[in-house]
Design a protein around this motif. Structure first.
Motif, PDB file in Angstrom:
ATOM      1  N   CYS A 209       0.769  -1.253   0.014  1.00 26.64           N
ATOM      2  CA  CYS A 209      -0.058   0.210   0.013  1.00 26.64           C
ATOM      3  C   CYS A 209       0.944   1.150   0.142  1.00 26.64           C
ATOM      4  N   ASN A 210       2.107   1.081   0.567  1.00 27.63           N
ATOM      5  CA  ASN A 210       2.587   2.630   0.348  1.00 27.63           C
ATOM      6  C   ASN A 210       3.010   3.077  -0.690  1.00 27.63           C
ATOM      7  N   GLY A 211       2.689   4.513  -0.746  1.00 25.09           N
ATOM      8  CA  GLY A 211       3.041   5.331  -2.007  1.00 25.09           C
ATOM      9  C   GLY A 211       1.847   5.075  -3.062  1.00 25.09           C
ATOM     10  N   THR A 212       0.804   4.602  -2.699  1.00 24.99           N
ATOM     11  CA  THR A 212      -0.613   4.650  -3.469  1.00 24.99           C
ATOM     12  C   THR A 212      -1.505   5.579  -3.034  1.00 24.99           C
ATOM     13  N   LYS A 213      -2.407   5.629  -3.854  1.00 26.17           N
ATOM     14  CA  LYS A 213      -3.760   6.575  -3.454  1.00 26.17           C
ATOM     15  C   LYS A 213      -4.660   5.876  -2.774  1.00 26.17           C
ATOM     16  N   THR A 214      -5.063   4.631  -3.235  1.00 31.72           N
ATOM     17  CA  THR A 214      -5.797   3.538  -2.662  1.00 31.72           C
ATOM     18  C   THR A 214      -5.510   2.426  -2.474  1.00 31.72           C
ATOM     19  N   CYS A 215      -5.647   1.391  -1.598  1.00 29.94           N
ATOM     20  CA  CYS A 215      -5.148   0.232  -1.673  1.00 29.94           C
ATOM     21  C   CYS A 215      -6.266  -0.602  -1.104  1.00 29.94           C
ATOM     22  N   THR A 216      -6.397  -1.774  -1.536  1.00 33.32           N
ATOM     23  CA  THR A 216      -7.459  -2.737  -0.886  1.00 33.32           C
ATOM     24  C   THR A 216      -6.926  -4.155  -0.625  1.00 33.32           C
ATOM     25  N   ILE A 217      -7.045  -4.464   0.583  1.00 33.61           N
ATOM     26  CA  ILE A 217      -6.566  -5.668   1.222  1.00 33.61           C
ATOM     27  C   ILE A 217      -7.541  -6.536   1.935  1.00 33.61           C
ATOM     28  N   ARG A 218      -7.239  -7.642   1.872  1.00 27.48           N
ATOM     29  CA  ARG A 218      -8.274  -8.921   2.700  1.00 27.48           C
ATOM     30  C   ARG A 218      -7.476  -9.343   3.880  1.00 27.48           C
ATOM     31  N   ALA A 219      -8.443  -9.417   4.838  1.00 25.79           N
ATOM     32  CA  ALA A 219      -8.084  -9.867   6.199  1.00 25.79           C
ATOM     33  C   ALA A 219      -8.074 -11.520   6.268  1.00 25.79           C
ATOM     34  N   SER A 220      -7.190 -12.143   6.373  1.00 25.24           N
ATOM     35  CA  SER A 220      -7.360 -13.826   6.029  1.00 25.24           C
ATOM     36  C   SER A 220      -5.946 -14.373   6.902  1.00 25.24           C
ATOM     37  N   ASN A 221      -6.124 -15.729   7.019  1.00 20.05           N
ATOM     38  CA  ASN A 221      -5.016 -16.444   7.480  1.00 20.05           C
ATOM     39  C   ASN A 221      -3.848 -16.470   6.755  1.00 20.05           C
ATOM     40  N   VAL A 222      -3.933 -15.975   5.309  1.00 20.81           N
ATOM     41  CA  VAL A 222      -2.841 -16.254   4.639  1.00 20.81           C
ATOM     42  C   VAL A 222      -1.654 -15.504   5.310  1.00 20.81           C
ATOM     43  N   TYR A 223      -1.809 -14.395   5.929  1.00 21.50           N
ATOM     44  CA  TYR A 223      -0.502 -13.970   6.517  1.00 21.50           C
ATOM     45  C   TYR A 223      -0.094 -14.644   7.619  1.00 21.50           C
ATOM     46  N   ASP A 224      -1.093 -15.323   8.327  1.00 20.46           N
ATOM     47  CA  ASP A 224      -0.667 -16.117   9.657  1.00 20.46           C
ATOM     48  C   ASP A 224      -1.940 -16.637  10.520  1.00 20.46           C
ATOM     49  N   ASP A 225      -1.838 -17.393  11.412  1.00 16.84           N
ATOM     50  CA  ASP A 225      -2.930 -17.797  12.344  1.00 16.84           C
ATOM     51  C   ASP A 225      -2.583 -17.677  13.895  1.00 16.84           C
ATOM     52  N   PRO A 226      -2.569 -16.538  14.252  1.00 18.41           N
ATOM     53  CA  PRO A 226      -1.893 -16.298  15.741  1.00 18.41           C
ATOM     54  C   PRO A 226      -3.021 -16.837  16.715  1.00 18.41           C
ATOM     55  N   CYS A 227      -4.637 -17.008  16.170  1.00 14.60           N
ATOM     56  CA  CYS A 227      -5.275 -17.163  17.165  1.00 14.60           C
ATOM     57  C   CYS A 227      -6.170 -18.578  16.642  1.00 14.60           C
ATOM     58  N   PRO A 228      -5.730 -19.475  16.771  1.00 16.08           N
ATOM     59  CA  PRO A 228      -6.558 -20.885  16.165  1.00 16.08           C
ATOM     60  C   PRO A 228      -7.763 -21.082  16.707  1.00 16.08           C
ATOM     61  N   GLY A 229      -8.951 -21.130  15.955  1.00 17.46           N
ATOM     62  CA  GLY A 229     -10.112 -21.308  16.327  1.00 17.46           C
ATOM     63  C   GLY A 229     -10.986 -20.131  16.813  1.00 17.46           C
ATOM     64  N   THR A 230     -10.391 -18.787  16.652  1.00 20.80           N
ATOM     65  CA  THR A 230     -11.062 -17.533  17.156  1.00 20.80           C
ATOM     66  C   THR A 230     -11.213 -16.833  15.508  1.00 20.80           C
ATOM     67  N   PHE A 231     -12.100 -16.067  15.774  1.00 26.14           N
ATOM     68  CA  PHE A 231     -12.755 -15.181  14.567  1.00 26.14           C
ATOM     69  C   PHE A 231     -11.964 -13.954  14.892  1.00 26.14           C
ATOM     70  N   LYS A 232     -11.013 -13.657  13.732  1.00 30.73           N
ATOM     71  CA  LYS A 232     -10.009 -12.494  14.059  1.00 30.73           C
ATOM     72  C   LYS A 232     -10.448 -11.420  13.203  1.00 30.73           C
ATOM     73  N   TYR A 233      -9.450 -10.159  13.200  1.00 26.89           N
ATOM     74  CA  TYR A 233      -9.657  -9.019  12.347  1.00 26.89           C
ATOM     75  C   TYR A 233      -8.292  -8.371  12.260  1.00 26.89           C
ATOM     76  N   MET A 234      -8.461  -7.545  11.392  1.00 24.77           N
ATOM     77  CA  MET A 234      -6.906  -6.958  11.088  1.00 24.77           C
ATOM     78  C   MET A 234      -7.249  -5.406  11.344  1.00 24.77           C
ATOM     79  N   GLU A 235      -6.284  -4.842  12.030  1.00 27.66           N
ATOM     80  CA  GLU A 235      -6.384  -3.397  12.251  1.00 27.66           C
ATOM     81  C   GLU A 235      -5.000  -2.623  11.636  1.00 27.66           C
ATOM     82  N   VAL A 236      -5.249  -1.865  10.923  1.00 24.41           N
ATOM     83  CA  VAL A 236      -4.224  -0.940  10.118  1.00 24.41           C
ATOM     84  C   VAL A 236      -4.454   0.372  10.405  1.00 24.41           C
ATOM     85  N   GLU A 237      -3.287   0.994  11.039  1.00 26.62           N
ATOM     86  CA  GLU A 237      -3.223   2.604  10.843  1.00 26.62           C
ATOM     87  C   GLU A 237      -2.375   3.067  10.029  1.00 26.62           C
ATOM     88  N   TYR A 238      -2.810   4.067   9.193  1.00 25.80           N
ATOM     89  CA  TYR A 238      -1.916   4.783   8.020  1.00 25.80           C
ATOM     90  C   TYR A 238      -2.161   6.275   8.138  1.00 25.80           C
TER      91      TYR A 238
END
Length: 553
Positions: free
Chosen positions: A83-112
């Motif tokens: 996303c850095n250097g762009t005007k708009t950026c679309t991202i999906r929150a999923s376990n593709v990054y990692d699964d730090p909480c197995p069995g728990t419904f998670k979310y992504m928090e982004v500050e920019y």
């Protein structure tokens, strides 16, 4: 819960109004898609990004499958790279990054934050405006050219002036501020310029005697006008002396290598007849007080061997520069100057700054003398070298061989200097000539040092030294020159042959002076040392002879 919802609504409202907050936060629930967005060509910079379950379900992304709270993984690098250097950026929150909480419904928090692009909006104000006030109303209508606005984003901008263009202003100095902005993005640029309105002097003259000069005086200024005309004339004279004139103003004339330092106010004179129009006088004399010159500037110019002279000048509107044509100084003292000109315009007292350069005749004479001296030296050196070469009995002498090397280098230096010093048309050839001249000059210095060393060996040592060989002299003299030339030509190549001659730049002159001084000091040390040692040897020899005589007696 209510506070978070209010903050979220405020963020949405600000985005809708086109106002981008400096820092923004977005929450994306697991398997959902979120968009980071900046307005007004601003660019995204991600500050932090976490994926997991940091807060309970009653704060963010409620779900029945919440087993663990307070677990997360840092995904800043992955999100920032996308996303850095762009005007708009679309991202999906999923376990593709990692699964730090197995069995728990998670979310992504982004500050920019949204960064403003550099130099997106600039403005250049018009030049300062000078006008004369109406003699009855004491005001002047002021107009100026529009400010130049450069907008990299090509937006619709609104430009405002603190005073409207075309306004009537009274006498004095007025500052006008110009501002341009984009109301949607709050991007602002501003500049300012000055308007000078002077009331001047208006005089009515009845010219009945053309041979008699007519005078006007105001603000410690005296003006004397001569006319080849009879009748009623109107004379308008305006004198500007504002703070900006107190600063040294250097205007260069590159072709004549002349600079001018404005050292007074600016006097403008015009004469009119109601029927015949503009009437030019046959002579104009004006006396103006000089400003206090910048002493530091003058001293620095004198140290640089630059000539200073007070001259009478005027503004040449066609050439857009100072000129002295038709004007000359009648007299000058410490405070004021009397000038005489044959035309009307805007006058001033100038400090003429010129660097000392010989004129063309002197240059030609010096060049001729140099060539005659070089040709004479080359002729005598050739004769000397021929004598050494023909007379084979001189070949075995080490001193004569040292002489031959010295003469050979001097001869090569003079010939190359004579034929190549001015070959500046070809830059590469000129640099090669400059390097070769430098090398030959160093050879001459070191062979002179070699002669001094040879004399020391002859004076101090009574028996031949195994080191006093021609081979050793050649190795030391030529290698020493190469040691100096190679680094200089490698690291300071641009300083060779970049002037009017194929020679070293003045910034590199130390590389000739330093070895020469070292050789002179070395020769002096050798001379005094040899003198001291020879005196000691003579004393010892004298004492030995006296002892021998006593023993014999």
């Amino acid at each position: 819960m209510l506070l978070n919802e209010l903050l979220l609504c405020l963020l949405v409202l600000l985005t809708f109004l086109g106002i981008q907050a400096k820092g923004s936060k977005i929450i994306i629930c697991e398997n959902d898609v979120g968009t980071l967005e900046c307005n007004c060509m601003y660019k995204i910079r991600v500050l932090s990004a976490l994926y997991g379950r940091m807060q309970p379900g009653n704060v963010y992304c409620p779900h029945s499958s919440i087993v663990t709270v307070g677990c997360s993984t840092d995904v800043l690098i992955a999100i920032a790279s996308t996303c850095n250097g762009t005007k708009t950026c679309t991202i999906r929150a999923s376990n593709v990054y990692d699964d730090p909480c197995p069995g728990t419904f998670k979310y992504m928090e982004v500050e920019y934050e949204c960064l403003k692009p550099e130099d997106t909006l600039t403005i250049v104000c018009p030049d300062d405006v000078f006008e004369c006030a109406d003699t009855l109303l004491n005001v002047a209508k002021i107009t100026w050219k529009p400010a130049q606005v450069v907008d990299a984003m090509r937006r619709k901008l609104e430009t405002t002036h603190s005073i409207s263009n075309g306004s009537f202003l009274s006498t004095g100095e007025i500052f006008i501020n110009v501002t341009t902005n984009d109301s949607g993005c709050y991007d602002v640029a501003s500049c300012s310029f000055s308007v000078f309105v002077d009331e001047g002097v208006v005089a009515s003259l009845n010219i009945d005697d053309p041979d008699h000069p007519y005078s006007i005086a105001f603000d410690n200024i005296s003006i004397h006008l001569g006319f080849n005309y009879t009748g009623q004339l109107t004379v308008v004279a305006v004198f500007w002396e504002y703070p900006f004139l107190l600063t040294p103003q250097l205007t260069e004339n590159v072709e004549r290598n002349v600079s001018y330092y404005l050292n007074s106010g600016l006097l403008s004179i015009a004469t009119y007849h109601e029927v015949d129009g503009e009437i030019n006088p046959t002579s104009v004399e004006y006396e103006i007080h000089m400003l206090k010159a910048d002493e530091m500037l003058i001293e620095s110019l004198k140290l640089r061997n630059i000539n200073l002279a007070v001259v009478c000048g005027f503004v040449d509107l066609e050439m857009q520069e100072w000129s002295t044509s038709g004007c000359y100084v009648v007299y000058v003292n410490d405070t004021k100057v009397l000038c005489k000109c044959n035309h009307l315009t805007s006058f001033g007292i100038l400090m003429q700054v010129t660097s000392y350069e010989p004129n063309s005749q002197h240059t030609k004479a010096l060049s001729t003398l140099t060539n005659i001296g070089l040709i004479l030296s080359i002729t005598l050196l050739i004769i000397t070298e021929i004598v050494y070469m023909i007379n084979k009995s001189l070949w075995k002498s080490l001193r004569n061989n040292i002489h031959k090397n010295l003469i050979g280098n001097m001869l090569a230096f003079y010939v190359l200097f004579l034929v190549g010093i001015d070959k500046v048309d070809d830059t590469k050839i000129c640099k090669v000539i400059a390097i070769c001249l430098h090398l030959l000059l160093m050879n001459i210095f070191f062979w002179m040092l070699g002669e001094a060393v040879f004399l020391v060996f002859k004076v101090i040592y009574t028996t031949p030294s195994p080191h006093n060989k021609l081979r050793n002299y050649m190795i030391c003299c030529y290698i020493s020159s190469i040691i100096i030339i190679v680094p200089a030509a490698t690291f300071a190549y641009d300083l060779y042959g970049n002037n009017d001659y194929c020679w070293l730049d003045k910034d590199l002159s130390w590389i000739i002076v330093a070895p020469a001084l070292i050789i002179i000091v070395y020769d002096g040390a050798y001379y005094h040392g040899s003198y001291y040692l020879s005196s000691s040897w003579n004393k010892r020899a004298s004492i030995g002879k006296q002892k021998a005589r006593l023993q014999t007696a």
